[in-house]
Motif scaffolding. Structure first.
Motif, PDB file in Angstrom:
ATOM      1  N   ARG A 194      49.112  37.189  40.757  1.00  0.00           N
ATOM      2  CA  ARG A 194      48.888  38.334  41.637  1.00  0.00           C
ATOM      3  C   ARG A 194      47.440  38.379  42.114  1.00  0.00           C
ATOM      4  N   HIS A 195      47.281  38.428  43.415  1.00  0.00           N
ATOM      5  CA  HIS A 195      45.946  38.561  43.991  1.00  0.00           C
ATOM      6  C   HIS A 195      45.586  40.044  44.056  1.00  0.00           C
ATOM      7  N   LEU A 196      44.402  40.397  43.556  1.00  0.00           N
ATOM      8  CA  LEU A 196      43.938  41.789  43.534  1.00  0.00           C
ATOM      9  C   LEU A 196      42.672  41.898  44.378  1.00  0.00           C
ATOM     10  N   PRO A 197      42.807  41.902  45.706  1.00  0.00           N
ATOM     11  CA  PRO A 197      41.617  41.842  46.569  1.00  0.00           C
ATOM     12  C   PRO A 197      40.676  43.027  46.423  1.00  0.00           C
ATOM     13  N   LEU A 198      41.193  44.199  46.042  1.00  0.00           N
ATOM     14  CA  LEU A 198      40.334  45.384  45.916  1.00  0.00           C
ATOM     15  C   LEU A 198      39.206  45.142  44.925  1.00  0.00           C
ATOM     16  N   ILE A 199      39.480  44.358  43.872  1.00  0.00           N
ATOM     17  CA  ILE A 199      38.451  44.091  42.862  1.00  0.00           C
ATOM     18  C   ILE A 199      38.103  42.601  42.800  1.00  0.00           C
ATOM     19  N   GLU A 200      38.534  41.834  43.812  1.00  0.00           N
ATOM     20  CA  GLU A 200      38.262  40.404  43.901  1.00  0.00           C
ATOM     21  C   GLU A 200      38.650  39.702  42.599  1.00  0.00           C
ATOM     22  N   ALA A 201      39.927  39.813  42.249  1.00  0.00           N
ATOM     23  CA  ALA A 201      40.416  39.292  40.980  1.00  0.00           C
ATOM     24  C   ALA A 201      41.847  38.791  41.132  1.00  0.00           C
ATOM     25  N   PHE A 202      42.363  38.185  40.045  1.00  0.00           N
ATOM     26  CA  PHE A 202      43.733  37.694  39.988  1.00  0.00           C
ATOM     27  C   PHE A 202      44.336  38.072  38.642  1.00  0.00           C
ATOM     28  N   SER A 203      45.636  38.352  38.641  1.00  0.00           N
ATOM     29  CA  SER A 203      46.378  38.508  37.388  1.00  0.00           C
ATOM     30  C   SER A 203      47.287  37.299  37.242  1.00  0.00           C
ATOM     31  N   ILE A 204      47.174  36.646  36.064  1.00  0.00           N
ATOM     32  CA  ILE A 204      47.844  35.357  35.872  1.00  0.00           C
ATOM     33  C   ILE A 204      48.620  35.370  34.558  1.00  0.00           C
TER      34      ILE A 204
END
Length: 379
Positions: free
Chosen positions: A55-65
């Protein structure tokens, strides 16, 4: 950052079954590292369904893997610039519920906070409220006039239909608009945008919530209702809440139902949110409600009647129910006084609350009173 190693790792992550895995959120200290990782992820030729497992989390510039339970530490692949934390499970806040017949007239909680007294002045018209929850019953006769399209984060190709009931109950208290034949909520002309982040069990991950907050910020919600919580802090969730706060979005969060005196759940514990405790018909703190200095305001949350699945009604108790009363009240305030910042709204609420019965520190805590709130906003 080894491009080949990361691609290999991402391909194995997208091929995993959901069972036997846990999720991790990966953030980056440097934006350049985030951009590089984003480029690598974008290069993957995996099918769309498998790409959604990362999952790309652009609001916090992160990913859930997803990570297999027996998998060795993957942090070395990402380099020193990566920060990894658990993608924690999170649950909706409610206690027991029972089916109920529709109550004639206005629900007791809506009466107690004095919403009807201000409807000649404000009804929440044009205020957009993102309800991050289990979805909503779009066919409920009391909600048909009150709903925007929203989004289903669990299945982007379908509408955010409620398969639990909790989200529908929250929506009814905020914005139901069927006084003649059904019920009426606190802000009957506000618009609910259901953001389905929770499954039929009322469960989600922190990354689901972050995606929900991101959607609310991008789609210019005025208010986000968060009737859920967890015990552990999350830097990623705090980062998302902070970004929404800085964008001018008011976040209203339930404190939790553990009856604790010195603790509340996250995200209500973050200072950027308005944290809500629950009261009963006697204007006392409900037995199940968390309480203490972390609570910003209390509102009715005990035996609250509201809309339910398949056009029905249910009675529920919980700080979730109290939170929906406050979200409706803030909608009334924003429609009357557009442009107030989240900090200003919290200050107005705290200046205008009614002292509670039986509370020892009555000057520090109180119950929502909408007539006093609108008066305080004029000062």
């Amino acid at each position: 950052m080894d491009r080949t190693a990361i691609l290999r790792w991402l391909h194995s992550a997208t091929a995993r079954s959901v069972h036997g895995t846990r999720r991790r959120i990966v953030r980056f200290r440097q934006q350049s590292d985030y951009r590089r990782f984003l480029d690598i992820w974008s290069e993957m030729n995996a099918p769309l369904a498998s790409l959604q497992t990362v999952r790309h989390l652009p609001l916090i510039e992160a990913f859930s893997i997803p990570v297999s339970l027996g998998e060795p530490d993957f942090a070395p692949i990402l380099g020193e610039g990566a920060q990894v934390e658990e993608d924690t499970p999170i649950c909706v806040h409610s206690t027991v519920f029972k089916p109920a017949a529709r109550d004639k007239g206005i629900p007791w909680g809506v009466q107690q906070i004095k919403a009807p007294q201000v409807w000649s002045t404000t009804t929440g018209h044009r205020i957009k409220i993102g309800v991050i929850d289990t979805g909503v019953d779009f066919s409920h006769p009391d909600l048909k006039q009150s709903l925007g399209r929203g989004i289903n984060l669990l299945n982007r190709s379908t509408m955010p239909h409620d398969d639990n009931g909790h989200g529908t109950h929250i929506a009814g208290t905020i914005a139901a608009a069927n006084q003649l034949h059904g019920m009426i909520g606190v802000a009957p002309r506000s618009t609910i945008y259901p953001v389905k982040a929770f499954d039929h069990n009322g469960s989600a991950f922190v990354s689901d919530i972050i995606m929900g907050i991101d959607w609310c910020v991008r789609n210019r919600m005025d208010i986000i209702n968060m009737s859920f919580g967890m015990k552990t802090r999350s830097k990623s969730l705090l980062n998302a809440v902070n970004n929404a706060y800085n964008a001018g979005v008011i976040i209203i969060a339930s404190s939790g139902n553990d009856g604790k005196r010195k603790s509340v759940d996250y995200p209500a514990r973050y200072p950027q949110t308005i944290s809500v405790g629950a009261t009963n018909k006697l204007r006392r703190i409900a037995q199940f409600s968390n309480r203490g200095t972390f609570i910003d305001i209390y509102a009715p949350g005990d035996k609250i009647l509201s809309s339910w699945l398949r056009g029905k009604y249910n009675e529920m108790s919980g700080t979730s129910m109290a939170t929906s009363h406050v979200s409706g009240a803030v909608a009334l305030l924003l429609a009357h006084r557009p442009g107030l910042s989240p900090g200003e709204i919290k200050s107005i609420l705290k200046r205008s609350m009614m002292p509670l019965r039986g509370a020892k520190s009555f000057r520090l805590t109180g119950e929502l009173d909408i007539t006093r709130m609108l008066q305080a906003a004029e000062r």
